[in-house]
Structures are given as structure tokens and as C-alpha cells.
Design a protein around this motif. Sequence first.
Motif, PDB file in Angstrom:
ATOM      1  N   CYS C 313      -3.953   8.508  62.260  1.00  0.00           N
ATOM      2  CA  CYS C 313      -3.734   7.693  61.067  1.00  0.00           C
ATOM      3  C   CYS C 313      -4.084   6.218  61.297  1.00  0.00           C
ATOM      4  O   CYS C 313      -3.798   5.384  60.420  1.00  0.00           O
ATOM      5  N   CYS C 316      -5.167   3.681  58.533  1.00  0.00           N
ATOM      6  CA  CYS C 316      -5.062   4.276  57.182  1.00  0.00           C
ATOM      7  C   CYS C 316      -4.343   3.318  56.237  1.00  0.00           C
ATOM      8  O   CYS C 316      -3.287   2.776  56.548  1.00  0.00           O
ATOM      9  N   ARG C 317      -4.932   3.146  55.047  1.00  0.00           N
ATOM     10  CA  ARG C 317      -4.352   2.203  54.081  1.00  0.00           C
ATOM     11  C   ARG C 317      -3.002   2.677  53.554  1.00  0.00           C
ATOM     12  O   ARG C 317      -2.210   1.902  53.057  1.00  0.00           O
ATOM     13  N   PHE C 318      -2.778   3.980  53.666  1.00  0.00           N
ATOM     14  CA  PHE C 318      -1.568   4.508  53.029  1.00  0.00           C
ATOM     15  C   PHE C 318      -0.433   4.776  54.003  1.00  0.00           C
ATOM     16  O   PHE C 318       0.551   5.425  53.663  1.00  0.00           O
ATOM     17  N   CYS C 322       3.288   7.008  53.846  1.00  0.00           N
ATOM     18  CA  CYS C 322       3.031   8.393  54.254  1.00  0.00           C
ATOM     19  C   CYS C 322       3.492   8.673  55.685  1.00  0.00           C
ATOM     20  O   CYS C 322       4.117   9.689  55.958  1.00  0.00           O
ATOM     21  N   CYS C 345      -3.122  15.490  54.334  1.00  0.00           N
ATOM     22  CA  CYS C 345      -3.667  14.125  54.386  1.00  0.00           C
ATOM     23  C   CYS C 345      -4.714  13.881  53.296  1.00  0.00           C
ATOM     24  O   CYS C 345      -4.624  12.940  52.530  1.00  0.00           O
ATOM     25  N   ASP C 346      -5.696  14.771  53.234  1.00  0.00           N
ATOM     26  CA  ASP C 346      -6.790  14.534  52.286  1.00  0.00           C
ATOM     27  C   ASP C 346      -6.296  14.451  50.846  1.00  0.00           C
ATOM     28  O   ASP C 346      -6.765  13.634  50.063  1.00  0.00           O
ATOM     29  N   ARG C 348      -3.277  13.684  49.857  1.00  0.00           N
ATOM     30  CA  ARG C 348      -2.483  12.463  49.643  1.00  0.00           C
ATOM     31  C   ARG C 348      -3.422  11.312  49.315  1.00  0.00           C
ATOM     32  O   ARG C 348      -3.202  10.557  48.375  1.00  0.00           O
ATOM     33  N   LYS C 349      -4.458  11.237  50.098  1.00  0.00           N
ATOM     34  CA  LYS C 349      -5.431  10.171  49.851  1.00  0.00           C
ATOM     35  C   LYS C 349      -6.087  10.377  48.489  1.00  0.00           C
ATOM     36  O   LYS C 349      -6.325   9.430  47.754  1.00  0.00           O
ATOM     37  N   MET C 352      -3.940   9.075  45.773  1.00  0.00           N
ATOM     38  CA  MET C 352      -3.893   7.612  45.763  1.00  0.00           C
ATOM     39  C   MET C 352      -5.216   7.024  45.278  1.00  0.00           C
ATOM     40  O   MET C 352      -5.227   6.097  44.478  1.00  0.00           O
ATOM     41  N   GLU C 353      -6.302   7.590  45.765  1.00  0.00           N
ATOM     42  CA  GLU C 353      -7.601   6.969  45.468  1.00  0.00           C
ATOM     43  C   GLU C 353      -8.155   7.394  44.106  1.00  0.00           C
ATOM     44  O   GLU C 353      -8.804   6.615  43.421  1.00  0.00           O
TER      45      GLU C 353
END
Lengths: 334, 288, 366
Positions: C313, C316-318, C322, C345-346, C348-349, C352-353
Motif C-alpha cells: 500500500c 496509496c492515496r486512500f 483503508c 483493493c481494486d 475500493r479504489k 473512490m476514483e
Amino acid sequence: MANLLLTETCVRSCPYCFAKKHMADSASDNILSWENLIYVADFLESSGDKHIALLGGEPSLHPNFIEFIIYLLERNFHVNIFTSGIMSEEKLMESTKVLSGINPERLSFVCNLNNPKTSNFSEVESVKRFLKALGHLTSPGFNIYKPDFDLDFIFQYINQFGLKKHLRLGLAHPIPGKKNKYVAIDEMQKMANRLLEFNEHFARFHVTCGLDCGFPMCVFTNEQLGSLYKISSGHLKFGCGPAVDIGTDMSIWCCFPLSDFHKKTIFDFDNMHEVVQFYEEKQRLVRGEVSGLFEECDNCIHANDRLCSGGCVAHQLSWFKDEAMVRMEGIYYE
Amino acid sequence: MNDIRLVCNFNIDLINNFQGKAIVIKTNNIDEIQHINHVVNKENKLHCIVVNHNGALSTLPVTDNWEGIPIHIFATRFGNFMQFIEQKHIYHKLSIRVFLSAEIETNYRDLQILSSFGIDCGLYFPNKSINWEKLNDLMYYSAYGKVQHASIEPFDFVIKKFEYNTPIDFSNVYFENPHQYLHISDEGKVALSGLDLHNCKFITENINDLENIHQSSEYKNVLNNWQNFFTKLEDCSCCPSWRICLGKFNHISDKTNTCQPFFNDLMDAAELFHENKSKFKTRELCQP
Amino acid sequence: MPTIIFKPTESCNSNCAYCDVVARKAPKTMSLELLETTFIKINEYLLENNKEKLTLIWHGGEPLLLGIDYFKTALRFINEHCKETKHLLEHAIQSNLTLMKQEFIDIFREMGITHIGTSFEPIANIRGPGKEINSKVYNKKFFEGINILKDNDFGWGFIYVVTKKALSRPLDIFYFLSNLKLSGGFMMNPVLIYGKDENDISITPKEYVDFIGEIFPVWLKNKKRYPDVDPFKTIMKNIEEEGESLGCVDSGNCAYGHLYIGPSGETSQCGRSEDWGIINYGNINDRSLKEIFEDPRREELLIRTNYLLENDCAGCRFWKICHGGCPLDAYSPEKEGLMRKTAWCDVRKLFMEKYFEPITGIKFNK
Ligand code: SF4
Ligand code: SF4
Ligand code: SF4
């Protein structure tokens, strides 16, 4: 104050008609709905304005003509009605019954009179019937569309029917894109001279006169201005500003000659102040291109001092209509 | 039980059974109004007199003798404008609310006229025929009118009572919400609504049960009736505006084009008012 | 404040499509003897750690199946064995409410419970008893339970499990759940299937993200109308409060905070880990709570968080919302590979994105 159209149809076809363009573009069966009347009343009231003028076409053609008037009066509006005076006997009787006792301070008519010599008989009779019944609430109105006009009949009507002793004088202006009759620029002085020929009548009959918008000041000599000052009892103006007309469908425009010029809807604005500002700004842009009817307007100190607006901007807009679009964007029709 | 208001005909024997109750009296006889006010207020409190005027409002002879008496008039339509105008000044003196039927198209605009005159008013829905477009226009006027005007129900009720976490039952406006109003027959039988009363559907035949009505399982069940909507994932249960409608137009088939957009707009208006509450002035009539 | 997920029974009166507790094993119920032991051990722990509080979440199966007497006995044990510590012991309960009775409420009140966690499912035949999963019967009983709570001024919150059957109607589901409880208090979780997907309801993580992604803008626009809806509220709150209120899965620090106690006294990290049959800490009969809470395997969970920050991680921006996710989601199906970021992970991103950042305009920085 705004002018609200109750109908978009008229019973006459005056040669100078300044509403021509607007009427031609609107469906003839358009009439103002109650909902829209209430909206406009609220709009004005929220702008702190309790004056309203009702017009058309011919406003009395509206099936709720009388009810609308009473409605507005009940809401404490001052109501001014522009009419041709031509209406069915039944409508006139009903109107008289309901309206004739109302305080003239709160309800008034302006009856737009055409010279009976050039009008048809039944129209003239109808107008007279109207003046007889409701003359005490009515000021005569007259539109000058040629330099050799006659006002004698108006003084006669004032006396005969006990009209209000105030004549509202309009000057017909060109409707950009339409062929109506109006006083050409080079005839304006002649028109001014003719008007002042009635100076004595005004004085003798104690009738005052009010000039509508669009009269240029310099077509009158200083001496004539002096006389005008007296017969208009000091309320002399040579302006041209947004009159603000509201159509039956809630469209809104600057004034009839400019009915196509940046036409909006009332819903685009929050209050009257915004409307007036919007159209003043548009007119200012036009005058930025060409100040007035005459070349001298560009450097005129009276224009600068806002004593005169240089005539009606409808003239300028008619010129622009025929040239290539080389001027500032905002002056063109939207 | 004391907070429940009773709705009944003007029947002195019946009313004598109550004490200290808030009572809504239904009558068709306007000549009785002052007398009703006098009699009911002796031992109880007159909440409102509901007058069913089967005709045009303009033909109803209102009088300033009714001053101070809370009255709801249910008229079919507005009637003749000029005839109404002759009486308009009297309305301004009274604590009156005028209801017109949603069945008649012109009523929507006539309510605007009344409201703009400062006369409190409202729509009632006798059946399924509703002009949603006009209803929406009227709601907009009620909620967003540019100048202060009198309230129009049921919009005003929803707008003023809106809270984020509580459902709102606007049948209160018509004294029909069994949480707050019970309908009593002349014989003292208790019904949950005017319609139930009409259909002789009673929750108890004994007026004395009123005191403990909160314990009655039938009464409780009715208060939980809303849960029946949540046995299916459709229409009202997934309606964004359920909380201010509670499925009152459940019988309508095309909800996404009729009631839902309307109530969504009404909820937006209610929320806006709620968020700016302190800025608005309100006038309180007989509160439903 | 450590949380004990306490499952005194595996029995359930419902046969929810996404739950295999009933099917997987012959359901057990904790004996009264073991129940007594549990409270004795809890008392020992709290006497030693009297600055701490414990939350005991009564879980199941369906805990109300234990019956009134069972809870009465539990209360007696608490009063007998936890005299000096019971103020440090808080109770919560997770129930499907279908067996709710006034008597339960009275006991729960004595235990200090005034709020009950439950679940609801608007789509037919996903939650309910019997082979046919009779949701009609279930819902009727559920509402009866709700009414008892309401009559007693008990609060409730609920979990909604997103299944394949819901995917085409995210907004309908969202409005339904919001209408069901106007004051909010629900959480939308993805269905987790451990064994065979017999009812064809499983969803991919991406499907879950797109499901909540469609709801998110509606929620965000009307946050006041729809308070307390998760996972949205928690994410927003964490942005406002800088990671103060993350749930176990996102906090990266569940290591010493959770404990599962099952009907035979078996313990594990949490309910999920027990369902998976991993991270077991032995039996309560054999170990003290202190020993279980200090089990060295817990340290590994903490190490994992620090490890991820430097490895999987890193950058990682998040991270701050997380922390590499739940360790259980790091394991492969073969139950290997703790030192990995979550398999989610993917997605979650993705949430967010694709949804959170563009819709809120909030941009996460490293
Ligand atoms: S607005 Fe229509 S769909 Fe919504 S709750 Fe009311 S009746 Fe049902
Ligand atoms: S292992 Fe996962 S589910 Fe269990 S407590 Fe930790 S983060 Fe939560
Ligand atoms: S989103 Fe992925 S990379 Fe970022 S912290 Fe979570 S698990 Fe790690």
C-alpha cells in the motif's frame, strides 16, 4: 409600473400600430390566464410597485376583463387601462355597472382616439358610447404618425364627454422589420410646429398634455419648449426608456417598437428593477453606437445632461437592421 | 387519549358524554354555527366546525357573526368571482379556511386567487381525478409565491411540519389521521376515519372504550398500517417521497409520472423551508 | 474498548439465502455451564483491566432462540459473577427480531440494552424460514418485532446485504431502506459466500461498487434526508475527523480489539474469521481472556498493517481510510498470505476514483 397584455388581438388596424410586430408573431387566441395575472401582480408587488397598466390588443376583449380589474383593485393596485374604447354594448354595460363608481385615483382609462373623419362610422359610435359611459375615468390618448394631424376632435370629446383634462400624446416610431406609419425624422420639426398650433386650445380648455417617450427635444424651438412646459404643467420629458411590456405568455420586452429586441420571459428576472436595468443596459449599448436621431446627438450637451434621449432607439435599430453586422454584439436582436 | 380529538355531528346528547375534549363538529347547516360554538365550548373545546357546502363558495352567505369561530368550509367549486367579491371583506374577519375539490380544474387557479387575497384555503381530493400539472403549479405558488399570501393546504401543512426523520401525514388537514382524530357516530361508535364511519366500520361500539383506545390492538394495528407497504419492493415503498405522502395515491397506476414527481417537488420545497425556517413569518389558523 | 462477538447459539429460525450457518453444521448452543464460565472469565479480565470496557455483542444464529430463561440465567450469572465489573461490561444484540417478545425487552433493559441491530431484505425469498425461504412470514414477524421495539422506545439499526437480485435496482432498494427507517441507521454490505453459491446470489466486488456508486450521489445530495447510511457516512466522517471512526475492516487496528466466542467456547479473532475457520485462539475453557487477548498471533495483524504501509500500500492515496483492508480478505482461498493487502483493493479504489472523488469533488492526496 409594467404594461400587461390581456389579449393579443385588436378590433382596429391603425396605420401606425406599434404593436404590429408583436401581434403578428403571437397567436391571436392568446389571452392572459388567471395564473399569469397573479404571477405578474406578485412580481410587481414584490418589486414594491403597485401600479399596473392593462393593454392588448384590445384588453376588453378578454373574457375576464372586468374580473381582472377588480382582482387587481382588491389587491390595492392602481390600474390604468389602455383601450380603443371599442367594445360590445353588453361588455360596456357590464363594465359601466361595475367600474364607473370606482375612485378615479385608483382606476383610469386611456382611450386611444383616432380622428373620426378617417375612421369608420361604427367605430366612432362605439368609442363615443364608451366615452359617454366611462369618460369620467378616461384620459384621451392620441398617436401622432404624420406631421399634419388634427386635435380639434379631442378637445371636443373632452368637453362633450367630460373626459379627464389630460391628453396623452404618443409619437409613432418605426417598427424594425415592419412597415407601419410614423413621423419621418425630416418631418419632425413640422410635427412640432403643428403641435404648438394647438397651444391655445390647451390653455383655453385647461387641458394638459403629456408627451410619451421618443420625442426629441431639439425639434422644438426654445419658445415652443416654453409653451410646452406650461401646457404640460411642468412635467416635460424627452426620454426613451424601457416601458416594459409583458405578454400573455409571460414574455417580456422593452416596449412595443422593440418587441423583438432581446425578448425574454418574466421568469428570467427576480423583480422589476432587474428588468428595467437589463433593458436600460441594452438601450445604452445602442446609443453607444449611434446616440440619437440626429448627428448632433453625439455631442449634444442636453443628451449628456439627460434632458433628452435623442428620440426613440427604434430608429437606430431599424438602420442597423439593414446594414452588415459590424457593430457591438449586444445591440442586435437575440 | 386526551390528546385525541373527536370528530362528530352536532349532537348534544353525544357531546354531553365528553368533557374537556377538543371536538370537530361536522354540519351542513350554517345557521347552526354560532349555536354549535356556544354549546361545544361549554364543557369541551371546539376545535373546528366543518361545513359541507355542496355548491359554489360564492353562494355561501358568510357572516361576520362567525368571527372567532374556527371553520372549515368544503365547497365543490369557487363560483362567480363578482359574487364572491361582494363578501370578500367578511372572509378577512373570520378564522375560516376554504377547501375546494381537486376534481374541478378551475379550482386549482381559484385557490391561487383566494390565497393571493389572503384567504386561507386548500384542496380536497374526493376521488382519483387529479390534475397533477395543475396541482404542481398550485404547490409552487403555495411554496414559492413571490409575496406573502395565505396558506394553501395540504402543501402548507407538509411544508411547515417537515422534519427530517419523521413521516408526515397530511390527512391531519382533513381531520382524518387516526393518530390524532377519531370519528364518532351519533350512537357513540368509534371509527378511525370519516370513510370508516360512513361504511359503519367501527373499532368499538362503546364510547367508554375511548379512554383506553391506545391499548386496543385494533387501534394499534391501524397505526402500523404503513408497514403493509413494506412487504413489496415497488411503488410507494421505494418512493423517494414516501415520508410526506405515506402512499395516499397508491391506487394510481403510473406513479412515476404523477404522484412521485409531484411529491418530490413538494419535499424539496418543504426541505427548503425547513432549512430557512427562521426567515419566514407564518400565520396560524386552526391547526390540524 | 474490545468487542466480543458472542455466539451462544448457532441455531436460527430463518434460512437466509446468503447464510450457511444453519446448513454448514449441526447448530450448537452454549451450555449454561459454559455460559457461567464465560462470565467468570470476563469478570477476571475486567478485574485486572479495570480501566477498560468490554462490549459483548450477542450474536447467533438467532440469539432469541435461546429463550427468555437463558437470558434470565445469563443475567443472574452476570449479577453473581461480575458484581464489581458489570458496569464495565456493555451488551449489544444482533437479532432478526422475528421472535421478539415483551419479556425479552424487559431483560434486555436490565442488561442495559436499548438498541438492537437487525437485518432486512426487501426482495422476496432471500430472508425467511423454511426451504422456500418464506419472506412473507419473516417480514410479518419482523414488523411485529419492530413494533415491540417502538412501544418500548428501543432503537434499531439494520444491515442490508447486497445480492445479485438487487443489482438492477439500487435506487429502489435505497429508497425502500430509507423509508423503512427515516432516521437512518443502515449499512449496505456485499453478500459474502464462503461455500457454494447455491442460490445464485453472489456478486463481484465491482458489482457491489457500482451498486453503491449509483446510490452515492443521491445520498450525498440529500444527506440530511438520509442520515446514517453506510458505508457513505463513515467515509465522509473520516474525512472530516481524520480517520477517527473507521470500522474494523478499514481501521487497520482490529488486532487487539476483537474476539469471537462460540457455542462450544471456541474463540477466534472475530465472527468472520471463525466462519472461515482461521485465526483461532483456543477454547475459553482452557485459556483466560487475558491470554486470548494477548495471543501472539494478534501481533501479526498489527505487523501486517505496518508492513503494508511500506509495501503493497506504499503511496496509496486512500491509506488513511483503508489501511490495507481486512486481513481475512488478504488470504487466498487456500487461506494463505496474510501479509497482503485486501483482495478488495481494486474495488475500493474503484469506488473512490469512479464515484467518490468525481461526485464529491474531494480529492485524496498521498
Ligand atoms: S407519491 Fe405516489 S408512489 Fe410515492 S408514496 Fe405517495 S402514492 Fe406512493
Ligand atoms: S479480521 Fe477483518 S472482519 Fe475480523 S475484526 Fe479484523 S478487520 Fe474486522
Ligand atoms: S486501497 Fe488498496 S492500496 Fe490503498 S490502502 Fe487500501 S488495500 Fe492498500
